[in-house]
Design a protein around this motif. Structure first.
Motif, PDB file in Angstrom:
ATOM      1  N   PRO A 197       0.852  -1.270   0.137  1.00  0.00           N
ATOM      2  CA  PRO A 197       0.126  -0.142   0.022  1.00  0.00           C
ATOM      3  C   PRO A 197       0.803   1.179   0.040  1.00  0.00           C
ATOM      4  CG  PRO A 197       0.152  -1.108   2.237  1.00  0.00           C
ATOM      5  CD  PRO A 197       0.683  -1.969   1.040  1.00  0.00           C
ATOM      6  N   PRO A 198       0.458   2.447  -0.271  1.00  0.00           N
ATOM      7  CA  PRO A 198       1.222   3.506  -0.509  1.00  0.00           C
ATOM      8  C   PRO A 198       1.564   3.985   0.937  1.00  0.00           C
ATOM      9  CG  PRO A 198      -1.072   3.987  -1.069  1.00  0.00           C
ATOM     10  CD  PRO A 198      -0.833   2.566  -1.171  1.00  0.00           C
ATOM     11  N   ALA A 199       2.734   4.723   1.065  1.00  0.00           N
ATOM     12  CA  ALA A 199       3.080   4.837   2.400  1.00  0.00           C
ATOM     13  C   ALA A 199       2.294   6.233   2.774  1.00  0.00           C
ATOM     14  CB  ALA A 199       4.438   5.236   2.303  1.00  0.00           C
ATOM     15  N   VAL A 200       1.967   6.427   4.047  1.00  0.00           N
ATOM     16  CA  VAL A 200       1.329   7.467   4.437  1.00  0.00           C
ATOM     17  C   VAL A 200       2.267   8.565   5.153  1.00  0.00           C
ATOM     18  CG1 VAL A 200      -0.598   8.187   6.265  1.00  0.00           C
ATOM     19  CG2 VAL A 200      -0.692   5.904   5.162  1.00  0.00           C
ATOM     20  N   ALA A 201       2.195   9.836   4.652  1.00  0.00           N
ATOM     21  CA  ALA A 201       3.044  10.855   5.006  1.00  0.00           C
ATOM     22  C   ALA A 201       2.461  11.567   6.403  1.00  0.00           C
ATOM     23  CB  ALA A 201       3.222  11.769   4.207  1.00  0.00           C
ATOM     24  N   GLU A 202       3.238  11.415   7.584  1.00  0.00           N
ATOM     25  CA  GLU A 202       2.735  12.075   8.795  1.00  0.00           C
ATOM     26  C   GLU A 202       3.316  13.643   8.732  1.00  0.00           C
ATOM     27  OE1 GLU A 202       3.646   9.793  12.086  1.00  0.00           O
ATOM     28  OE2 GLU A 202       3.212   7.921  11.226  1.00  0.00           O
ATOM     29  N   PRO A 203       2.243  14.394   9.055  1.00  0.00           N
ATOM     30  CA  PRO A 203       2.607  15.842   9.249  1.00  0.00           C
ATOM     31  C   PRO A 203       3.672  15.996  10.374  1.00  0.00           C
ATOM     32  CG  PRO A 203       0.389  15.731  10.151  1.00  0.00           C
ATOM     33  CD  PRO A 203       1.029  14.198   9.512  1.00  0.00           C
TER      34      PRO A 203
END
Length: 99
Positions: free
Chosen positions: A18-24
């Motif tokens: 799955p695509p990586a989730v960017a954390e703010p």
């Protein structure tokens, strides 16, 4: 025949991640850096002596003369070509008119 062929995208096979989730990330302000004025670097000064002035004038004159000679020779070539084409046209015209 003239229609473009659109390539088909093959479907991925096997396991896909799955695509990586960017954390703010949190933005924290910091103290501004000191804005001390830095002196401008010393620039070398070009000194024009009579010899360099003569060299610059001589070089510029040579460039102008060379470019002028090239342009005049091109104009002369065009004029000679036009004159020879006109003579050929008149000769062909007179030969055709005699028949």
């Amino acid at each position: 025949m003239f229609r473009p062929k659109v390539p088909t995208m093959p479907q991925p096979t096997g396991l896909t991640t799955p695509p990586a989730v960017a954390e703010p990330t949190a933005v924290t302000p910091h103290a501004p850096a000191s804005t001390a004025a830095t002196p401008a670097p010393n620039r070398s000064v070009v000194q024009l002596t009579p010899g360099t002035v003569l060299a610059l004038v001589g070089g510029g004159t040579a460039v102008v003369l060379v470019i002028g000679a090239v342009l005049v020779s091109m104009l002369l070539a065009v004029a000679l070509t036009a004159a020879s084409v006109a003579v050929c046209a008149l000769t062909v015209r007179s030969v055709v008119a005699r028949r």
